[in-house]
Structures are given as C-alpha cells and as structure tokens.
Design a protein around this motif. Structure first.
Motif, mmCIF file in Angstrom:
data_model
loop_
_atom_site.group_PDB
_atom_site.id
_atom_site.type_symbol
_atom_site.label_atom_id
_atom_site.label_comp_id
_atom_site.label_asym_id
_atom_site.label_seq_id
_atom_site.Cartn_x
_atom_site.Cartn_y
_atom_site.Cartn_z
ATOM 1 N N TYR A 57 -39.043 66.082 -54.527
ATOM 2 C CA TYR A 57 -39.860 65.330 -55.105
ATOM 3 C C TYR A 57 -40.935 66.024 -56.157
ATOM 4 N N HIS A 58 -41.556 65.307 -56.953
ATOM 5 C CA HIS A 58 -42.188 65.327 -58.276
ATOM 6 C C HIS A 58 -43.703 65.818 -58.013
ATOM 7 N N ASP A 59 -44.049 65.747 -56.780
ATOM 8 C CA ASP A 59 -45.418 66.306 -56.213
ATOM 9 C C ASP A 59 -45.120 67.869 -56.497
ATOM 10 N N GLY B 104 -32.116 56.372 -68.106
ATOM 11 C CA GLY B 104 -30.953 56.878 -67.103
ATOM 12 C C GLY B 104 -31.389 56.276 -65.733
ATOM 13 N N TYR B 105 -32.425 56.024 -65.279
ATOM 14 C CA TYR B 105 -32.540 55.354 -64.114
ATOM 15 C C TYR B 105 -32.335 53.794 -64.274
ATOM 16 N N VAL B 106 -32.620 53.136 -65.199
ATOM 17 C CA VAL B 106 -32.253 51.598 -65.255
ATOM 18 C C VAL B 106 -30.542 51.491 -65.193
ATOM 19 N N ALA C 133 -31.502 55.242 -54.383
ATOM 20 C CA ALA C 133 -32.351 55.890 -55.512
ATOM 21 C C ALA C 133 -33.807 55.727 -55.339
ATOM 22 N N SER C 134 -34.230 54.458 -54.634
ATOM 23 C CA SER C 134 -35.495 54.024 -54.720
ATOM 24 C C SER C 134 -36.154 54.900 -53.574
ATOM 25 N N LEU C 135 -35.404 55.425 -52.653
ATOM 26 C CA LEU C 135 -35.894 56.136 -51.466
ATOM 27 C C LEU C 135 -37.003 57.103 -51.946
ATOM 28 N N THR C 136 -37.109 57.772 -53.236
ATOM 29 C CA THR C 136 -38.385 58.665 -53.517
ATOM 30 C C THR C 136 -39.407 58.059 -53.060
ATOM 31 N N GLU C 137 -39.506 56.833 -52.933
ATOM 32 C CA GLU C 137 -40.773 56.123 -52.398
ATOM 33 C C GLU C 137 -41.175 56.564 -51.035
ATOM 34 N N SER D 155 -41.757 59.348 -50.301
ATOM 35 C CA SER D 155 -42.830 60.274 -50.689
ATOM 36 C C SER D 155 -44.064 59.862 -51.503
ATOM 37 N N ALA D 156 -43.779 58.714 -51.957
ATOM 38 C CA ALA D 156 -44.816 58.192 -53.118
ATOM 39 C C ALA D 156 -46.387 57.869 -52.164
ATOM 40 N N PRO D 157 -46.279 57.148 -51.013
ATOM 41 C CA PRO D 157 -47.695 57.153 -50.645
ATOM 42 C C PRO D 157 -48.542 58.199 -50.395
ATOM 43 N N ASP D 158 -48.007 59.256 -50.102
ATOM 44 C CA ASP D 158 -48.547 60.507 -50.054
ATOM 45 C C ASP D 158 -49.329 61.088 -51.241
ATOM 46 N N ILE D 159 -48.400 60.937 -52.318
ATOM 47 C CA ILE D 159 -48.806 61.248 -53.696
ATOM 48 C C ILE D 159 -49.952 60.357 -54.408
ATOM 49 N N MET D 160 -49.670 59.223 -53.825
ATOM 50 C CA MET D 160 -50.968 58.210 -54.428
ATOM 51 C C MET D 160 -52.152 58.728 -53.754
ATOM 52 N N ARG D 161 -52.156 58.994 -52.316
ATOM 53 C CA ARG D 161 -53.522 59.506 -51.697
ATOM 54 C C ARG D 161 -53.990 60.760 -52.344
ATOM 55 N N ALA E 192 -56.968 51.162 -59.182
ATOM 56 C CA ALA E 192 -56.515 50.038 -58.195
ATOM 57 C C ALA E 192 -55.128 50.056 -58.117
ATOM 58 N N TYR E 193 -54.543 50.649 -59.261
ATOM 59 C CA TYR E 193 -52.910 50.613 -59.188
ATOM 60 C C TYR E 193 -52.545 51.590 -57.853
ATOM 61 N N PHE E 194 -53.101 52.745 -58.073
ATOM 62 C CA PHE E 194 -52.646 53.800 -56.929
ATOM 63 C C PHE E 194 -52.889 53.243 -55.521
ATOM 64 N N PHE F 32 -30.544 62.353 -57.758
ATOM 65 C CA PHE F 32 -30.539 62.102 -59.175
ATOM 66 C C PHE F 32 -32.058 61.477 -59.403
ATOM 67 N N LYS F 33 -32.408 60.470 -58.613
ATOM 68 C CA LYS F 33 -33.551 59.807 -58.906
ATOM 69 C C LYS F 33 -34.604 60.803 -58.875
ATOM 70 N N CYS F 34 -34.626 62.082 -57.864
ATOM 71 C CA CYS F 34 -35.571 62.906 -58.058
ATOM 72 C C CYS F 34 -35.807 63.592 -59.384
ATOM 73 N N VAL G 258 -34.665 62.112 -62.066
ATOM 74 C CA VAL G 258 -35.338 61.383 -63.081
ATOM 75 C C VAL G 258 -36.898 61.577 -63.200
ATOM 76 N N LEU G 259 -37.740 61.708 -62.280
ATOM 77 C CA LEU G 259 -38.947 61.857 -62.005
ATOM 78 C C LEU G 259 -39.585 63.414 -62.526
ATOM 79 N N TRP G 260 -38.439 64.202 -62.451
ATOM 80 C CA TRP G 260 -38.948 65.528 -62.586
ATOM 81 C C TRP G 260 -38.787 65.717 -64.307
HETATM 82 O O1 LIG Z 1 -46.717 57.689 -59.264
HETATM 83 C C1 LIG Z 1 -45.794 58.227 -58.737
HETATM 84 O O2 LIG Z 1 -45.432 59.421 -58.381
HETATM 85 C C2 LIG Z 1 -44.537 57.137 -58.227
HETATM 86 C C3 LIG Z 1 -43.430 57.473 -57.599
HETATM 87 C C4 LIG Z 1 -42.540 56.589 -57.550
HETATM 88 C C5 LIG Z 1 -41.225 57.120 -56.937
HETATM 89 O O3 LIG Z 1 -41.384 58.029 -56.146
HETATM 90 O O4 LIG Z 1 -40.183 56.730 -57.250
HETATM 91 C C6 LIG Z 1 -42.819 55.101 -57.935
HETATM 92 C C7 LIG Z 1 -43.895 54.890 -58.255
HETATM 93 N N1 LIG Z 1 -44.958 55.801 -58.428
HETATM 94 C C8 LIG Z 1 -44.601 53.588 -58.635
HETATM 95 O O5 LIG Z 1 -45.610 53.328 -58.811
HETATM 96 C C9 LIG Z 1 -43.702 52.418 -58.264
HETATM 97 O O6 LIG Z 1 -43.897 51.533 -58.436
HETATM 98 C C10 LIG Z 1 -42.259 52.895 -57.826
HETATM 99 C C11 LIG Z 1 -41.205 52.133 -57.637
HETATM 100 C C12 LIG Z 1 -40.152 53.091 -57.392
HETATM 101 C C13 LIG Z 1 -38.580 52.577 -57.342
HETATM 102 O O7 LIG Z 1 -37.831 53.529 -57.559
HETATM 103 O O8 LIG Z 1 -38.419 51.343 -57.005
HETATM 104 N N2 LIG Z 1 -40.573 54.150 -57.236
HETATM 105 C C14 LIG Z 1 -41.657 54.127 -57.663
#
Ligand SMILES: O=C(O)c1cc(C(=O)O)c2c(n1)C(=O)C(=O)c1cc(C(=O)O)[nH]c1-2
Length: 230
Positions: A19-21, A123-125, A139-143, A145-151, A170-172, A209-211, A213-215
C-alpha cells in the motif's frame, strides 16, 4: 485454513504490504515534512484520480448483471458525484483544494496534472474498462487499507499543516466510513466470485496492479520539478 480464508489472507497481505502508506512521499506527508507547494501539488494531482473514480465505477456498474449489484455499485458513484450540485466527494476535494489556497478552476482545468499521474489514472480506468468484474472489483480492495491512511492523514494535517482550515478535511473524514463499507462489500464479492485457483491468482494480481497505480501516482508527484507550479 480453508482455501477461502487463505485467499482472503493473501488479499489482505497485498493490500497492507504494497500500500502507498509506505511510499516516501506519504511518509514525508505524515511526518509533517512537506512544503506548502508540495502539498498543493499532491492535492491538485490527486484530484485527477478522484474525478475518475466515478468514471471507473460506471464502467464496473455496466458489467454487473443484477439490479442488487448495480444498486450497490451506484452508491459509490453517488458518494463521489453527490445526489445534487454542491454535494459529494469531488466537491469535498475541491473544498480541500480551496482550504489549501488552490482555486477550484485550476483543479477543474486539469492544467496541473503531471504526465505520470495521467498515465497511472488512465491505467486504472482502462483496467476496469477491459478486465472482468472480478478483477475490477478486486482492484478496489486497496480500500481495505484506506480508512487507516485517512486517520493518519487527518492527524498529520491537524498537527503539522494547520495553515489548512480544518473544514477542508471533510473529504478524509467522510472517506473513513465510506471506505470501510466499500471494502467490506467488495471483499465479500471477490471471495464469492473467485471459485478457481486461476480466479484467485487474477484477483491478487489485480490488487497488486492497483497498488502499483497508487505508487506510480505518488512517484510522479514526488519527482516533480519543484520550480513548476502546483
Ligand atoms: O487517499 C487515499 O489514500 C485513497 C486511497 C484509495 C485506495 O486505496 O484506492 C482510495 C481513496 N483514497 C479514495 O478517496 C477513494 O475514493 C477511493 C476509491 C477507490 C477505488 O478504487 O474504488 N480507492 C480509493
């Protein structure tokens, strides 16, 4: 361990370890080491990712075969586009930009988007356009780990980047909850759809692959010419 639990463990491991954290740019962000210009460049470039999330989710929705599944996925589009003008995640990201001193017209123009960011998002689209529903959802399962990085990010912004108004975060805050629901639903689908060993390999590869993309997106932002604008 059952084959399904073993598969879930593999997915969780990829989502955690690649993950990109762990990317140097995010580490610098979380340690409070980014300059205002670097943070603005990240916000402007990440907007390009944000505005394409509902596009890739529309491509995924078109592949789903039942009303229940399409209804579930449509919620994601609404999370980002809002139910009405002035609502939703894209609007909240524009407000984050404004809180950091970036005009929304600059973000909307796409002028600040770096070539590497454009390629990573494309690439992701295109991955979601061309691959199976299983791979696109995996590919969306990087999410996971996303809640932890938001915190971590909210804490870092509140501590180190106080020149950004707290309302801009507010976005985060919203994504912390939305990301948890998204990843729970996506994980259930992937676990039930991936029946064969081949399916499981494809799902793990999609997540890896999605990891990447973020990297790659962060590589581009990290290596941008500091003399260039946001
Ligand atoms: O800020 C981040 O680090 C981060 C990571 C990711 C993610 O892990 O793919 C998403 C988001 N933000 C995000 O805001 C978001 O709406 C989102 C949608 C998705 C997805 O692949 O469907 N990932 C993510």
């Amino acid at each position: 361990m059952s084959a399904v639990r073993e598969f879930e463990e593999r997915l969780r491991t990829v989502a955690r370890e690649r993950y990109h954290d762990r990317h140097p740019f995010n580490i610098r962000m979380h340690q409070g080491e980014l300059t205002p210009d670097e943070l603005r460049r990240w916000i402007a470039n990440r907007f390009h990712y944000q505005r394409h999330i509902p596009v890739k989710d529309a491509l995924i929705t078109a592949k789903l075969e039942t009303s229940a599944l399409r209804r579930m996925w449509l919620r994601r589009i609404q999370d980002h586009d809002g139910a009405a003008e002035g609502e939703g995640g894209i609007e909240r990201w524009l407000r984050l930009g404004e809180a950091a001193g970036l005009d929304r017209s600059l973000l909307l123009s796409g002028r600040s988007v770096l070539p590497g960011v454009r390629l990573a998002v494309d690439g992701y689209v295109n991955f979601c356009r061309l691959r199976s529903p299983l791979e696109a959802v995996a590919a969306s399962l990087t999410e996971l780990s996303a809640p932890d990085i938001m915190r971590t990010r909210i804490d870092a912004f509140e501590r180190h980047y106080r020149w950004i108004d707290g309302d801009g975060l507010a976005y985060f805050r919203t994504r912390e909850t939305q990301g948890r629901q998204d990843s729970r639903e996506a994980l259930d689908l992937v676990l039930s759809w991936a029946r064969s060993e081949d399916d499981r390999e494809r799902a793990v590869a999609a997540l890896a692959f999605k990891c990447d993309v973020l990297w790659s997106l962060l590589d581009a932002v990290d290596q941008a010419d500091p003399k260039e604008g946001p």
